[in-house]
Design a protein around this motif. Structure first.
Motif, PDB file in Angstrom:
ATOM      1  N   GLN A  41       0.332  -4.232   3.883  1.00 44.24           N
ATOM      2  CA  GLN A  41      -1.019  -4.153   3.356  1.00 44.24           C
ATOM      3  C   GLN A  41      -1.393  -2.716   3.011  1.00 44.24           C
ATOM      4  N   LEU A  42      -1.010  -1.781   3.879  1.00 42.82           N
ATOM      5  CA  LEU A  42      -1.389  -0.385   3.693  1.00 42.82           C
ATOM      6  C   LEU A  42      -0.361   0.504   4.384  1.00 42.82           C
ATOM      7  N   MET A  43       0.110   1.519   3.652  1.00 38.65           N
ATOM      8  CA  MET A  43       0.993   2.530   4.228  1.00 38.65           C
ATOM      9  C   MET A  43       0.154   3.737   4.606  1.00 38.65           C
ATOM     10  N   ILE A  44       0.446   4.305   5.773  1.00 42.45           N
ATOM     11  CA  ILE A  44      -0.277   5.490   6.250  1.00 42.45           C
ATOM     12  C   ILE A  44       0.642   6.691   6.126  1.00 42.45           C
ATOM     13  N   ASP A  45       0.262   7.623   5.264  1.00 39.10           N
ATOM     14  CA  ASP A  45       0.979   8.868   4.987  1.00 39.10           C
ATOM     15  C   ASP A  45       2.307   8.626   4.270  1.00 39.10           C
ATOM     16  N   CYS A  46       2.776   9.699   3.614  1.00 40.05           N
ATOM     17  CA  CYS A  46       3.960   9.564   2.756  1.00 40.05           C
ATOM     18  C   CYS A  46       4.766  10.858   2.779  1.00 40.05           C
ATOM     19  N   GLY A  47       5.258  11.204   3.959  1.00 43.73           N
ATOM     20  CA  GLY A  47       6.213  12.290   4.039  1.00 43.73           C
ATOM     21  C   GLY A  47       7.528  11.898   3.367  1.00 43.73           C
ATOM     22  N   GLU A  48       8.392  12.883   3.136  1.00 40.84           N
ATOM     23  CA  GLU A  48       9.649  12.616   2.431  1.00 40.84           C
ATOM     24  C   GLU A  48      10.459  11.518   3.117  1.00 40.84           C
ATOM     25  N   TYR A  49      10.584  11.607   4.435  1.00 37.56           N
ATOM     26  CA  TYR A  49      11.406  10.630   5.144  1.00 37.56           C
ATOM     27  C   TYR A  49      10.679   9.296   5.293  1.00 37.56           C
ATOM     28  N   ALA A  50       9.368   9.304   5.244  1.00 34.49           N
ATOM     29  CA  ALA A  50       8.619   8.044   5.260  1.00 34.49           C
ATOM     30  C   ALA A  50       8.926   7.233   4.012  1.00 34.49           C
ATOM     31  N   LEU A  51       9.006   7.907   2.872  1.00 32.77           N
ATOM     32  CA  LEU A  51       9.331   7.191   1.641  1.00 32.77           C
ATOM     33  C   LEU A  51      10.758   6.640   1.701  1.00 32.77           C
ATOM     34  N   ASP A  52      11.683   7.381   2.316  1.00 40.05           N
ATOM     35  CA  ASP A  52      13.032   6.847   2.513  1.00 40.05           C
ATOM     36  C   ASP A  52      12.986   5.556   3.318  1.00 40.05           C
ATOM     37  N   ALA A  53      12.202   5.547   4.384  1.00 29.30           N
ATOM     38  CA  ALA A  53      12.117   4.360   5.228  1.00 29.30           C
ATOM     39  C   ALA A  53      11.494   3.195   4.472  1.00 29.30           C
ATOM     40  N   TRP A  54      10.497   3.483   3.647  1.00 31.41           N
ATOM     41  CA  TRP A  54       9.910   2.424   2.829  1.00 31.41           C
ATOM     42  C   TRP A  54      10.960   1.845   1.868  1.00 31.41           C
ATOM     43  N   LEU A  55      11.666   2.707   1.148  1.00 34.79           N
ATOM     44  CA  LEU A  55      12.615   2.263   0.129  1.00 34.79           C
ATOM     45  C   LEU A  55      13.826   1.555   0.734  1.00 34.79           C
ATOM     46  N   ALA A  56      14.085   1.794   2.016  1.00 32.65           N
ATOM     47  CA  ALA A  56      15.172   1.064   2.669  1.00 32.65           C
ATOM     48  C   ALA A  56      14.838  -0.409   2.835  1.00 32.65           C
ATOM     49  N   ARG A  57      13.549  -0.756   2.740  1.00 32.66           N
ATOM     50  CA  ARG A  57      13.114  -2.140   2.929  1.00 32.66           C
ATOM     51  C   ARG A  57      12.550  -2.762   1.666  1.00 32.66           C
ATOM     52  N   HIS A  58      12.116  -1.928   0.688  1.00 31.78           N
ATOM     53  CA  HIS A  58      11.399  -2.442  -0.466  1.00 31.78           C
ATOM     54  C   HIS A  58      11.950  -1.809  -1.743  1.00 31.78           C
ATOM     55  N   ALA A  59      11.968  -2.584  -2.821  1.00 32.40           N
ATOM     56  CA  ALA A  59      12.553  -2.122  -4.071  1.00 32.40           C
ATOM     57  C   ALA A  59      11.636  -1.184  -4.847  1.00 32.40           C
ATOM     58  N   GLY A  60      10.336  -1.403  -4.786  1.00 29.13           N
ATOM     59  CA  GLY A  60       9.400  -0.604  -5.551  1.00 29.13           C
ATOM     60  C   GLY A  60       8.533   0.264  -4.663  1.00 29.13           C
ATOM     61  N   PRO A  61       7.538   0.909  -5.250  1.00 28.04           N
ATOM     62  CA  PRO A  61       6.664   1.786  -4.466  1.00 28.04           C
ATOM     63  C   PRO A  61       5.705   0.989  -3.594  1.00 28.04           C
ATOM     64  N   PRO A  62       5.148   1.609  -2.559  1.00 26.89           N
ATOM     65  CA  PRO A  62       4.139   0.921  -1.737  1.00 26.89           C
ATOM     66  C   PRO A  62       2.899   0.615  -2.576  1.00 26.89           C
ATOM     67  N   PRO A  63       2.258  -0.520  -2.362  1.00 22.85           N
ATOM     68  CA  PRO A  63       1.095  -0.876  -3.168  1.00 22.85           C
ATOM     69  C   PRO A  63      -0.142  -0.069  -2.859  1.00 22.85           C
ATOM     70  N   ALA A  64      -0.237   0.465  -1.625  1.00 23.55           N
ATOM     71  CA  ALA A  64      -1.443   1.189  -1.236  1.00 23.55           C
ATOM     72  C   ALA A  64      -1.106   2.154  -0.109  1.00 23.55           C
ATOM     73  N   LEU A  65      -1.704   3.353  -0.184  1.00 23.63           N
ATOM     74  CA  LEU A  65      -1.478   4.372   0.834  1.00 23.63           C
ATOM     75  C   LEU A  65      -2.796   5.012   1.248  1.00 23.63           C
ATOM     76  N   PHE A  66      -2.844   5.437   2.511  1.00 22.75           N
ATOM     77  CA  PHE A  66      -3.931   6.276   3.013  1.00 22.75           C
ATOM     78  C   PHE A  66      -3.331   7.594   3.477  1.00 22.75           C
ATOM     79  N   VAL A  67      -3.969   8.700   3.105  1.00 24.01           N
ATOM     80  CA  VAL A  67      -3.498  10.044   3.462  1.00 24.01           C
ATOM     81  C   VAL A  67      -4.372  10.603   4.574  1.00 24.01           C
ATOM     82  N   THR A  68      -3.759  10.974   5.714  1.00 23.23           N
ATOM     83  CA  THR A  68      -4.527  11.514   6.834  1.00 23.23           C
ATOM     84  C   THR A  68      -4.801  13.006   6.683  1.00 23.23           C
ATOM     85  N   HIS A  69      -3.804  13.755   6.208  1.00 24.26           N
ATOM     86  CA  HIS A  69      -3.958  15.197   6.010  1.00 24.26           C
ATOM     87  C   HIS A  69      -2.797  15.677   5.147  1.00 24.26           C
TER      88      HIS A  69
END
Length: 258
Positions: A41-69
């Motif tokens: 439903q929502l991804m929290i933050d998008c550090g370099e390795y976070a995007l790697d972890a997302w792409l290991a499970r999903h083919a495309g980009p996350p549909p929604a993100l929240f940035v904490t800082h």
């Protein structure tokens, strides 16, 4: 009136990464997904390795993100996400950003003169940017946004889905804030290393500042090594590991004026 619908399903928090900046190559950048029935439903933050972890499970980009800082272990994946979205032909991700961060975010990730060598595109065209203050609606549910204690005031923020989860982001202890933002039985994902510093919570800080009733609902992340995690766990605390999933309570309606 009750503004948020009753959303059925099994809700969960999936940790994409749990490490601090130095530990991110081994433990992943601190980040998580709020999921319903296994669907993000929502991804929290998008550090370099976070995007790697997302792409290991999903083919495309996350549909929604929240940035904490805006430390790079929390936003360092955004330029790569721009490229993935712009050239992948996918729908633009929703990007919820606290309004106080926008001037700094523009300078840090979006203001290079020519995001592509060929020109003709602005950084924000790859996203649907939504500035937020006290909170935002997403998927028919209200998410609270609140300031935390990390470096300068109004540069870091936490997130709450009432009845389900509170994500503190990077912070010192915030007992006065959690007395309000975690009063509905939420799971509390809290910054905690083995030793604290002026910008992060240490396990001694956690034990000194919070009552047992709050600590019993906490799961800790943003630590420095597997050894640190073991030492924190040995003191009786619940510590998140990369890829772990924690069940959440169903989101509760919020009362709004309307």
């Amino acid at each position: 009136m009750s503004a948020a619908p009753d959303v059925p399903g099994r809700w969960a928090l999936r940790f994409l990464g749990v490490g601090n900046a130095g530990a991110a190559p081994a433990l992943g950048s601190a980040s998580a997904l709020i999921e319903r029935d296994g669907v993000p439903q929502l991804m929290i933050d998008c550090g370099e390795y976070a995007l790697d972890a997302w792409l290991a499970r999903h083919a495309g980009p996350p549909p929604a993100l929240f940035v904490t800082h805006l430390h790079m272990d929390h936003v360092g994946g955004l330029e790569r996400l721009f490229t993935l979205t712009w050239f992948g032909g996918d729908a633009r991700p929703l990007l919820y950003v606290p309004a106080a961060l926008l001037p700094h975010m523009q300078a840090r990730v979006a203001d290079y003169p020519g995001i592509l060598a060929e020109g003709g595109v602005n950084f924000w065209e790859a996203f649907r940017l939504i500035p937020v203050s006290r909170g935002f609606w997403h998927g028919g549910l209200w998410y609270d946004v609140f300031p935390v204690r990390h470096h300068r005031p109004d540069t870091a923020f936490g997130l709450r889905l009432r009845g389900s989860v509170v994500w503190t982001g990077d912070t010192r202890p915030i007992p006065e804030m959690l007395a309000v933002q975690a009063e509905a039985g939420e799971l509390i994902a809290h910054d905690c290393g083995l030793v604290g510093n002026p910008s992060h919570t240490g396990v001694d800080d956690l034990e000194r500042e919070y009552p047992d009733t709050l600590r019993s609902r906490m799961v800790l992340y943003h630590y420095g090594s597997p050894e640190d995690a073991a030492a924190i766990a040995a003191r009786g605390h619940r510590v998140a590991r990369p890829g772990e999933i924690y069940p959440l309570g169903p989101p509760q309606p919020v009362e709004t004026q309307g």
